[in-house]
Design a protein around this motif. Sequence first.
Motif, PDB file in Angstrom:
ATOM      1  N   LYS A   1      22.735 -22.219 -35.042  1.00 48.89           N
ATOM      2  CA  LYS A   1      22.821 -23.345 -34.109  1.00 48.89           C
ATOM      3  C   LYS A   1      23.432 -24.592 -34.748  1.00 48.89           C
ATOM      4  CE  LYS A   1      20.934 -25.733 -30.424  1.00 48.89           C
ATOM      5  NZ  LYS A   1      22.102 -26.465 -30.033  1.00 48.89           N
TER       6      LYS A   1
ATOM      7  N   GLU B   1      17.141 -28.110 -23.577  1.00 45.44           N
ATOM      8  CA  GLU B   1      16.138 -27.818 -24.591  1.00 45.44           C
ATOM      9  C   GLU B   1      14.841 -28.414 -24.077  1.00 45.44           C
ATOM     10  OE1 GLU B   1      18.352 -27.992 -28.819  1.00 45.44           O
ATOM     11  OE2 GLU B   1      18.835 -29.570 -27.421  1.00 45.44           O
ATOM     12  N   GLN B   2      13.743 -27.761 -24.344  1.00 42.41           N
ATOM     13  CA  GLN B   2      12.485 -28.204 -23.751  1.00 42.41           C
ATOM     14  C   GLN B   2      12.184 -29.650 -24.107  1.00 42.41           C
ATOM     15  OE1 GLN B   2      10.523 -26.067 -21.590  1.00 42.41           O
ATOM     16  NE2 GLN B   2      12.640 -25.380 -21.645  1.00 42.41           N
TER      17      GLN B   2
END
Lengths: 440, 461
Positions: free
Chosen positions: B6, B422-423
């Motif tokens: 990532k 993204e959370q």
Amino acid sequence: MDATHPTQSNIMTNSINRRAFNRSSILSASALAIGTAVPDGWVRSLAARLTDEKQKDRILIVIQLSGGNDGLNTIVPYADERYLKARPKLAIPKSDVITLDGSVGLHPSMRGIAKLIEDQKFATIHGVGYANPNRSHFESMDIWHSCQRKESRGSDGWLGRLFSHAMTGDRVDSMGLHLGGEPMPLALVGRGIQTPSIATVDQFRWKGKTDSMREADNGTSSEPGAAKQGNMESGGASEREADGAGLLDFVSASTTAAMQASDRLEKALATSDSAGDFPDSQLGEKLKVISRLILAGLNTKVYYVTLDGFDTHANQAVAHAGLLKQWSEALSAFHRRLDQAGQGDRALVMTFSEFGRRVSENASQGTDHGAAAPAFLSGPHFGKPFYGEQPSLSDLDDGDLKFKIDFRSLYATVIEEWLGQPADPVLGENYSKIDGIKLG
Amino acid sequence: MKSIDKKWTLDRIDPQLAWEAWEPSEKEPWDRARVSLLYRRASFGANADEVAKGLSKSPTQILDELSGRETSARSVGFEDESREMAKAVLGTSEMKQLVAWWLLRMLHSPTPLVEKLTLFWHGHFATGAEKVQDVELMYQQNQLLRSNALGDFRALVQGIAKDAAMLIYLDSVSNRKAHANENFARELMELFCLGEGNYSEADVQQLAKSFTGWEIRRKQFRFNSYQHDDSLKTLLGVSGIESGERAVDTVVDHRSMAPFIVRKLFRFFVSEELYPADSFLEPLAKKFTETNYAIEPVVRMILESRLMLSGWSVGRKIRSPVELAIGWMRTMQCTSNVNFLADRLRTIGQSVLFPPNVKGWEGGRAWINSSTLIGRANLIYELVRNENTRFGGEPLDPFMASKSIRDPQQLMAWFSDLFIAEQLSAPELAKVSAAVSKESSDKWGLATLSHLAGLPRIHLS
């Protein structure tokens, strides 16, 4: 900012005393900020130069005529046979031109500007452009905004660089403000600086205003906002940029800037009166808002607006006349308003376009993309109405006028003569100022 | 299986690896986050039902559905309805009705990838309704873009070169031999096919001459041989070009076309943040060239790639205003007043059918400024309070009850799972909770959704 530096404190005290605007809470915030910014020696010398009372209060307004303004039908060489010959349908006849001297005059829509010229508050700089002109709107505009060609271009613009260099940590308001619905002009983009861009002031109020947006923290870092700014300033492919977090940092910093600017503008406009006789036009409305912000005591240095529609490939005559009228009326109303308020000497307006248009008209009663064109300064006293030399209509470059003055010389004049800052770090190299323009 | 970290910058990623089809593995399972990501990029987001069902489909199956590879009863019904509505829109001659029609398509189409690409091509072959001022012509162009959205790029460009709305927008309605109008010719190379710097000023003039005699009469393209300069032109190093169609082909066949177009697709679907080297995009350009400039294969290659589905691309794109608003509404199964929606999209910088100029929308960070951030939050704030707004056909409270959402925390978790790239972090959740608790307790649903819209992370895809 170095807390022991006397100059800045003087500026702050003076400007606070000078204006009735209540900034007590903001003052304490600035005091806290002192000591966090770390100016290098060069910035310090800039700060010293800013002590000049006049220059410190000065404001620059940039008006961008987007699409490529036809310089030849703005400042009209009506007496030149070659002009009449190249423009069988579009030439402005002598009888219509607002004549200024024996050779050039103004488009008949520019009555307001004619009055400014009469009052010695408007100057035309002939033949502004750059070598190897690019005839793409976007590329040429980017060259004007960044001062660099594509191959060597960074991500910032000339005003953004000016802000980075002159940013001294004690500002209440942002250095620059873009007013208009189009995307933020590249000229205003600077590293580590969030310049607000506002479509209209009415839309600039958050309806669900609460702390969730005000203290926008992305939650990925426990460091305060200042640290994030620092991260952005370092530029390049930092680790956060690489893992994608740079984008979230950017949105978070922008959100914080948005909330601050929204609060400030709401307060500033609440205290300003809305007097002034402005034309009911897009540019008139923008310049009216700017005049209100200036008179309300916002200490923003540079305002940026655009007027679009100058890409007159077809049926130019009516469209161009309307645009010039809008520009001329709005500009003269703006200067008149500041003069009435006794602050006319604070504002310099620079008007430019990404290029002029081809000397010969096309078959659609329009003109195609050209090269050199006049640029304009207005507001302060000018010794004469014209600077530089009108480009020749016979010595053309592939059908286009050749430039005589590099646009960066115009910028250098504005930066040094008007804002009292050194131009070289902003422009990347040394450009001579335009001969004869004294704004000091 | 080799995976993509990532945190890697593009120069560390092997292009072959990046563009290979992603496959699930123990380390990278086909999970809710990936289904949701695929729907965000290939569509305008997924609702709870779509995410749940998506888990039992493959990425390929989902893309088949989103692109309408197989005709379904649902899509036939939708198209019939849409056609009827279009007739009514053309009858009104009001541009805002056409805008509403398109937004409704984006909201309800069973083949949203087609609408998404139509939007892409609209931004690419940008044409502004304020100048065209003819609903029928804007509709014609919109249909041209839609029918070729996933089709043949060459046919699309040939169609655009004779499209009435485009030729009006770029002043080519009457391009005469005596003095060619360069506007369309220049943009065809600079913005539509090759990119600035890949042609000369002489090429612009030669191409403009090739289009002399191309006219629009009674809303239709017409070739006027009296006004056509039939000299043989030399364009981009190719000589002997006699017709405008040959000239378009010459531009399309130029070596810089494929890299230029796939770069733009990369920006649209993956990320506008990084500027990859040409070599990184080479596998895409190769696919585009090998398929004779077919659009669908290269688009699917991007969407099914490891670069996309490994997770590397998560959060690397800023939602455009349309992606934010339509995405939010599709996720929430929300319907509302589309004229309201169109108006608010305009204030935040993406008025469909009214692009800012011929270059279209710049995208990426250009979407974000002080005004648009406030406008984005206001859009959601006003949308949830609009009297016409329904969620799954109901007011918000029964809708939440049907999803077993009983308090702000559950709503935040449910929404975050479906909509946020993204959370949300604990501090973000706490911030929204605190803000909601200050408002009247019977409006916690509206308050929670409004305050979530103030978080910076909502803008990332």
